[in-house]
Enzyme design. Sequence first.
Site, PDB file in Angstrom:
ATOM      1  N   SER A  25      -7.202 -10.617  13.286  1.00  0.00           N
ATOM      2  CA  SER A  25      -6.975  -9.732  14.424  1.00  0.00           C
ATOM      3  C   SER A  25      -7.108 -10.520  15.715  1.00  0.00           C
ATOM      4  O   SER A  25      -8.020 -11.348  15.857  1.00  0.00           O
ATOM      5  CB  SER A  25      -8.012  -8.596  14.411  1.00  0.00           C
ATOM      6  OG  SER A  25      -7.982  -7.888  15.633  1.00  0.00           O
ATOM      7  N   ILE A  26      -6.210 -10.245  16.674  1.00  0.00           N
ATOM      8  CA  ILE A  26      -6.300 -10.929  17.967  1.00  0.00           C
ATOM      9  C   ILE A  26      -7.489 -10.407  18.779  1.00  0.00           C
ATOM     10  O   ILE A  26      -7.856 -11.007  19.776  1.00  0.00           O
ATOM     11  CB  ILE A  26      -4.989 -10.819  18.782  1.00  0.00           C
ATOM     12  CG1 ILE A  26      -4.578  -9.351  18.984  1.00  0.00           C
ATOM     13  CG2 ILE A  26      -3.879 -11.620  18.123  1.00  0.00           C
ATOM     14  CD1 ILE A  26      -3.405  -9.163  19.926  1.00  0.00           C
ATOM     15  N   ILE A  75       5.995 -10.725  24.343  1.00  0.00           N
ATOM     16  CA  ILE A  75       7.067  -9.767  24.089  1.00  0.00           C
ATOM     17  C   ILE A  75       6.631  -8.436  24.694  1.00  0.00           C
ATOM     18  O   ILE A  75       5.713  -7.784  24.199  1.00  0.00           O
ATOM     19  CB  ILE A  75       7.317  -9.595  22.576  1.00  0.00           C
ATOM     20  CG1 ILE A  75       7.569 -10.946  21.902  1.00  0.00           C
ATOM     21  CG2 ILE A  75       8.483  -8.628  22.344  1.00  0.00           C
ATOM     22  CD1 ILE A  75       8.728 -11.730  22.426  1.00  0.00           C
ATOM     23  N   LYS A  78       8.863   0.217  28.332  1.00  0.00           N
ATOM     24  CA  LYS A  78       7.841   1.250  28.552  1.00  0.00           C
ATOM     25  C   LYS A  78       6.713   0.777  29.467  1.00  0.00           C
ATOM     26  O   LYS A  78       5.869   1.564  29.899  1.00  0.00           O
ATOM     27  CB  LYS A  78       7.296   1.737  27.214  1.00  0.00           C
ATOM     28  CG  LYS A  78       8.326   2.520  26.417  1.00  0.00           C
ATOM     29  CD  LYS A  78       7.838   2.861  25.027  1.00  0.00           C
ATOM     30  CE  LYS A  78       8.905   3.662  24.276  1.00  0.00           C
ATOM     31  NZ  LYS A  78      10.134   2.905  24.029  1.00  0.00           N
ATOM     32  N   VAL A 137      14.846  -2.239  19.644  1.00  0.00           N
ATOM     33  CA  VAL A 137      15.586  -3.160  18.784  1.00  0.00           C
ATOM     34  C   VAL A 137      16.125  -2.367  17.600  1.00  0.00           C
ATOM     35  O   VAL A 137      15.373  -1.680  16.897  1.00  0.00           O
ATOM     36  CB  VAL A 137      14.685  -4.325  18.308  1.00  0.00           C
ATOM     37  CG1 VAL A 137      15.419  -5.209  17.330  1.00  0.00           C
ATOM     38  CG2 VAL A 137      14.207  -5.137  19.509  1.00  0.00           C
ATOM     39  N   SER A 195      14.478  -1.744  13.848  1.00  0.00           N
ATOM     40  CA  SER A 195      13.063  -2.104  13.782  1.00  0.00           C
ATOM     41  C   SER A 195      12.240  -0.899  13.317  1.00  0.00           C
ATOM     42  O   SER A 195      12.704   0.239  13.323  1.00  0.00           O
ATOM     43  CB  SER A 195      12.566  -2.579  15.152  1.00  0.00           C
ATOM     44  OG  SER A 195      12.629  -1.526  16.090  1.00  0.00           O
ATOM     45  N   THR A 245      15.001  14.705  20.829  1.00  0.00           N
ATOM     46  CA  THR A 245      14.027  15.199  21.817  1.00  0.00           C
ATOM     47  C   THR A 245      14.675  16.134  22.839  1.00  0.00           C
ATOM     48  O   THR A 245      14.176  17.220  23.092  1.00  0.00           O
ATOM     49  CB  THR A 245      13.353  14.031  22.561  1.00  0.00           C
ATOM     50  OG1 THR A 245      14.366  13.170  23.097  1.00  0.00           O
ATOM     51  CG2 THR A 245      12.453  13.229  21.652  1.00  0.00           C
ATOM     52  N   GLU A 274       6.254  10.662  26.584  1.00  0.00           N
ATOM     53  CA  GLU A 274       7.652  10.241  26.470  1.00  0.00           C
ATOM     54  C   GLU A 274       8.420  10.509  27.762  1.00  0.00           C
ATOM     55  O   GLU A 274       8.126  11.452  28.487  1.00  0.00           O
ATOM     56  CB  GLU A 274       8.344  10.992  25.320  1.00  0.00           C
ATOM     57  CG  GLU A 274       8.013  10.475  23.958  1.00  0.00           C
ATOM     58  CD  GLU A 274       8.888  11.103  22.879  1.00  0.00           C
ATOM     59  OE1 GLU A 274       9.222  10.403  21.920  1.00  0.00           O
ATOM     60  OE2 GLU A 274       9.222  12.305  22.994  1.00  0.00           O
TER      61      GLU A 274
END
Length: 282
Positions: A13-14, A77, A81, A120, A123, A144, A222
Amino acid sequence: NKLKINLITILGSIYDKSCLINLFNNHQIDTLYHSAAYKHVHLVENNIIEGIKNNVIGTYNLADVAVQFTVKNFILISTDKAVNPTNYMGKSKRISEYICKYFAQKQNFSKFTSVRFGNVLGSSGSVIPIFNEQISKGGPVTVTDKDTTRYFMTIDEAAQLVIQAGAMSKGGKTYILDMGKPVNILELAKKMINLRGLSSYFENDEKGGDIKIKFVGLQKGEKLHEELYDGIKPKKTLHSKIYQVDDIDVKLTEFKKFIEKINKYCEKNDIIKLKSLLSHYK
């Protein structure tokens, strides 16, 4: 494997800094592409502390260790959003962009670059596989809103442009990829149904059809339309599909204190103070 590359898979884990130090100590890393983020809006909305731990503190840890071990190129990356974020996933990625700016200003050796783009195709969690599955089951296909739009790009194109943006960067910059025109999600759903030789219809449509399209409304966090930049128009670069957005300098001491507060509230599981802190951050 035509390229004869030796792939090494390591679990970790980072958020675990000792794990990162051990990894960097055992492998001479020259270029790092950082995509280890919880990227689904609803997942992070429902798990804010774990989302912020991974996406923000994890990014800070990774950048800190990368500088410590003199990694030449660090490429984040990011996502559309992160622009005017309305959800905690977007906020976490916006702060991650600022983390890259922070470390770019703090030292001169490691180059930190952020690359921002939209969805993408194909994905995990992408709307196209979801629509395909819903159509295969006979519907309904859930949309939506009739006006919802999203940017899309193929995996191959996104990967190539991310690599090129990282290569052209002199560090401390944020780039956006040319995603073309945003796609209307309702029209996408209709086309995907038609391509199967089927007809679509809405809930109150008396004529009916093969696959029903059902509007479910925007969920918490959203947007109707995503953005790739805010304010000043992006600058052209040497590559026709890569643009640079103007960066804001980060106040080093202030920003470090901000990250320390985030970490403290995450460790104490204090979601009220964490939300309050993040609500004041743009």
